[in-house]
Design a protein around this motif. Sequence first.
Motif, short mmCIF file in Angstrom:
data_model
loop_
_atom_site.label_atom_id
_atom_site.label_comp_id
_atom_site.label_asym_id
_atom_site.label_seq_id
_atom_site.Cartn_x
_atom_site.Cartn_y
_atom_site.Cartn_z
N LYS A 236 4.06 -13.02 -86.80
CA LYS A 236 3.37 -12.18 -85.88
C LYS A 236 2.94 -12.74 -84.36
O LYS A 236 3.60 -12.42 -83.40
N ARG A 305 -24.25 -10.66 -88.31
CA ARG A 305 -24.63 -11.72 -89.04
C ARG A 305 -23.53 -12.91 -89.17
O ARG A 305 -22.46 -12.55 -89.41
N PRO A 306 -24.03 -14.11 -88.80
CA PRO A 306 -22.83 -15.34 -88.95
C PRO A 306 -22.88 -15.63 -90.61
O PRO A 306 -23.62 -15.24 -91.27
N VAL A 307 -21.82 -16.15 -91.08
CA VAL A 307 -21.62 -16.71 -91.94
C VAL A 307 -22.60 -17.86 -92.29
O VAL A 307 -22.86 -18.60 -91.33
N LYS A 311 -22.92 -23.07 -96.39
CA LYS A 311 -21.92 -22.78 -97.41
C LYS A 311 -20.47 -23.47 -97.11
O LYS A 311 -20.24 -23.23 -96.04
N GLU A 312 -20.03 -23.98 -97.97
CA GLU A 312 -18.61 -24.54 -97.86
C GLU A 312 -17.64 -23.34 -97.85
O GLU A 312 -17.57 -22.52 -98.69
N HIS A 313 -17.07 -23.06 -96.69
CA HIS A 313 -15.98 -21.81 -96.65
C HIS A 313 -14.96 -22.11 -95.66
O HIS A 313 -14.95 -22.93 -94.90
N ALA A 314 -13.74 -21.23 -96.00
CA ALA A 314 -12.81 -21.53 -95.13
C ALA A 314 -12.80 -21.67 -93.61
O ALA A 314 -12.21 -22.46 -92.92
N GLN A 315 -13.79 -20.70 -93.28
CA GLN A 315 -13.93 -20.53 -91.79
C GLN A 315 -14.42 -21.91 -91.15
O GLN A 315 -13.96 -22.31 -90.24
N LYS B 160 -19.79 -11.97 -90.76
CA LYS B 160 -19.40 -11.64 -92.16
C LYS B 160 -20.13 -10.02 -91.99
O LYS B 160 -19.66 -9.42 -93.13
N TYR B 189 -3.94 -11.16 -90.81
CA TYR B 189 -2.87 -11.37 -91.63
C TYR B 189 -2.08 -10.17 -92.31
O TYR B 189 -0.92 -10.24 -92.63
N THR B 208 -4.34 -16.91 -97.42
CA THR B 208 -4.71 -16.75 -95.90
C THR B 208 -5.13 -15.22 -95.46
O THR B 208 -5.38 -14.88 -94.43
N PHE B 211 -11.19 -12.76 -96.55
CA PHE B 211 -12.44 -13.35 -96.91
C PHE B 211 -13.10 -12.45 -97.85
O PHE B 211 -12.80 -11.33 -98.00
N GLU B 214 -18.74 -12.48 -98.41
CA GLU B 214 -19.72 -13.71 -97.75
C GLU B 214 -18.73 -14.77 -96.95
O GLU B 214 -19.43 -15.70 -96.35
N GLY B 215 -17.69 -14.28 -96.59
CA GLY B 215 -16.67 -14.95 -95.70
C GLY B 215 -15.97 -16.15 -96.54
O GLY B 215 -15.36 -17.06 -95.58
N ALA B 216 -15.86 -16.07 -97.73
CA ALA B 216 -15.10 -17.28 -98.49
C ALA B 216 -13.81 -16.82 -98.59
O ALA B 216 -13.52 -15.45 -98.97
N PRO B 217 -12.72 -17.37 -98.63
CA PRO B 217 -11.14 -16.96 -98.68
C PRO B 217 -11.22 -16.62 -100.27
O PRO B 217 -11.85 -16.85 -101.25
N ARG B 230 -8.55 -11.17 -92.71
CA ARG B 230 -8.89 -12.52 -91.72
C ARG B 230 -8.03 -12.38 -90.79
O ARG B 230 -6.93 -11.83 -90.89
#
Lengths: 374, 374
Positions: A236, A305-307, A311-315, B160, B189, B208, B211, B214-217, B230
Amino acid sequence: MPEYPGTEHERRIAPEALTRQVAAIFAGCGMSREDAGWMAESLVMADLRGVHSHGVLRVPEYVEKLLAKGVDPRGRPRIVKDNGAALVIDGGNSMGQIGAAFAMRHAIERARTANLGAAAVRGSNHCGAMFSYAMMALAEDMIGIATTNALPTMAPWGGKDKIVGINPLAVAIPAGKEAPIVLDAAFSYSSHGKIRVFQQKGYPIPSTWSFDEEGAPTTDTTKAIAGLLRPIGEYKGVGLAIVMGILASLLSGAGYGLESGNMVEGAIPGKDGHFFLAIRVAAFEEPRIFRRRVDGIIGEIRSSRPVDPLKEHAQAGAARRDPASVLCASRHLYAPGGLEAETEARYRREGIPLNAETLSGLGAAEQRAAGRGA
Amino acid sequence: MPEYPGTEHERRIAPEALTRQVAAIFAGCGMSREDAGWMAESLVMADLRGVHSHGVLRVPEYVEKLLAKGVDPRGRPRIVKDNGAALVIDGGNSMGQIGAAFAMRHAIERARTANLGAAAVRGSNHCGAMFSYAMMALAEDMIGIATTNALPTMAPWGGKDKIVGINPLAVAIPAGKEAPIVLDAAFSYSSHGKIRVFQQKGYPIPSTWSFDEEGAPTTDTTKAIAGLLRPIGEYKGVGLAIVMGILASLLSGAGYGLESGNMVEGAIPGKDGHFFLAIRVAAFEEPRIFRRRVDGIIGEIRSSRPVDPLKEHAQAGAARRDPASVLCASRHLYAPGGLEAETEARYRREGIPLNAETLSGLGAAEQRAAGRGA
């Protein structure tokens, strides 16, 4: 454009003094006082908005273009095709900033009567950050759109030949009480300029930014610069870049891709192309209502709302070394251009943070331009 | 748009028969013969070009809109503001395909004399794949640009809350001997439609694409549909989507984002908006030269070197389950729209592959529309 890592250690320079210094450098290279002033203003504006990759970091390279690489400091842009709402401009091998501003001013002037105005530019050179031109439309209650050809740094998706530029698109949209929406995005994750900033600072780059020469991802700035920039969204992003390159080059007869140079030998002077479009809001909608609705969209984003930053997340994970990761820790979210507007307000108060290499580059450019004038 | 996995097991349907079947369904819902014909043609064209997410898979949902959700099968678009190169169209709560085609036709007609023509649309509904409208400009040696508002499926970067649509952009550029350049990209994507195709087939999606809430992949299609799409290029993609949403909604007075509905309750009928732009090439450049140069760019891409498909690299690795990964194994690389043009030629010969769920959905829609007519 969030801050780069390490900014807290840098010297703070007042924007007014920086503008005067840079304008004097370009005047020393033979540009008119007015043209040199606009060069300085547009570069310092990029730094003020945190876009250091397109700020005064570029001065030594621009001085080289003017003194040794054949760009004409006295080049004058002119209209070569005048078809009402559609204009073709020849930059006359002036600095890209000069032809691009000329073209956007004329696109805006045509949109005052025709409601839309477009200017395609050839005979030009690297014109810096595209948002500068898109934002010229804002004062007239117009939407400004700007795109440009760039030297090839990407491959078509699935390939390894460096034949596509990251050809950025900028869009500026007037708001009411809020800062305007200003998007300026190249179709790669990063720019060469931004990788150079990381290289200067000795930081590795995020693994999403680049491929090496064989198409494998790399965090090494040297391999990245020799290799390929990675398009956003895979096919893309590179598709969007191809389309923007065609708008910027083929409508005006400018060079496309490798026709305008390459990253090893540099740009061929006077081969660059750009495309500008102005859309008069009042032709479609009452500007007061339009601006109020844009304010509503900006407010909706800010109050969303922000994430969870803990928290461990991909973003956050994928972007750990990415300036964008600061977004995850911010107090609130931003519409395009919102963070840049805040950065500008802060840097106007506190000065622009510039690193030692940028400052020494400026000093050397100053001496070089002064030596020529003497 | 490469093929989805599992395509080889699917039934092949002749495009002409499919078009007749779908046109009859929409006529059965009360649309005029002409409008029903265009609905069918545009949906089958999406399938022909491999864009099944926007093909006849959508028929049951569209029938529901017409028979139960308040979209007017007899709705008629009209020009409500006529400012030369700038038009505002009210779709009259017709199917989005009807108002969008009306608007693009008028943008093209204006560009014939004004060199640029833009139409902003309100009072509309989901209008399918945007490339259909952009491509209408090609026969006139114009560049066609189309964008639309979409129901929110993304959050601002770092957030989120589902408040931004993927708001696709389509650009069609005339070529000479080659297939035209046709880009149609949403700023995520993937699309909800494409995830639904994977869900139908029982395949997980690439990490990819989405999410969770909660914003996790996630690779789980159900969590992805409940969660967030995403954006490509992180803040860049969502910024581009915001800008396209504003062009598509605020110039015409259509609903933006949640104002036009949400993914749980669906779209509010007649709130959707679109934006179309036609650029007459001849106003800038001799079309023969322009088309020849576009051919050159397409040829340069086709003859460029693909990455080594046997080597483990991110382009294939990240995209292992992604339809785009087939690109890495292709004989050659494609300009935007090139693979779609090849797919169209093949499906015209071999029939369109449709899976069992799409076919049973079509059958149910046919009975429903026929039952209403009786």
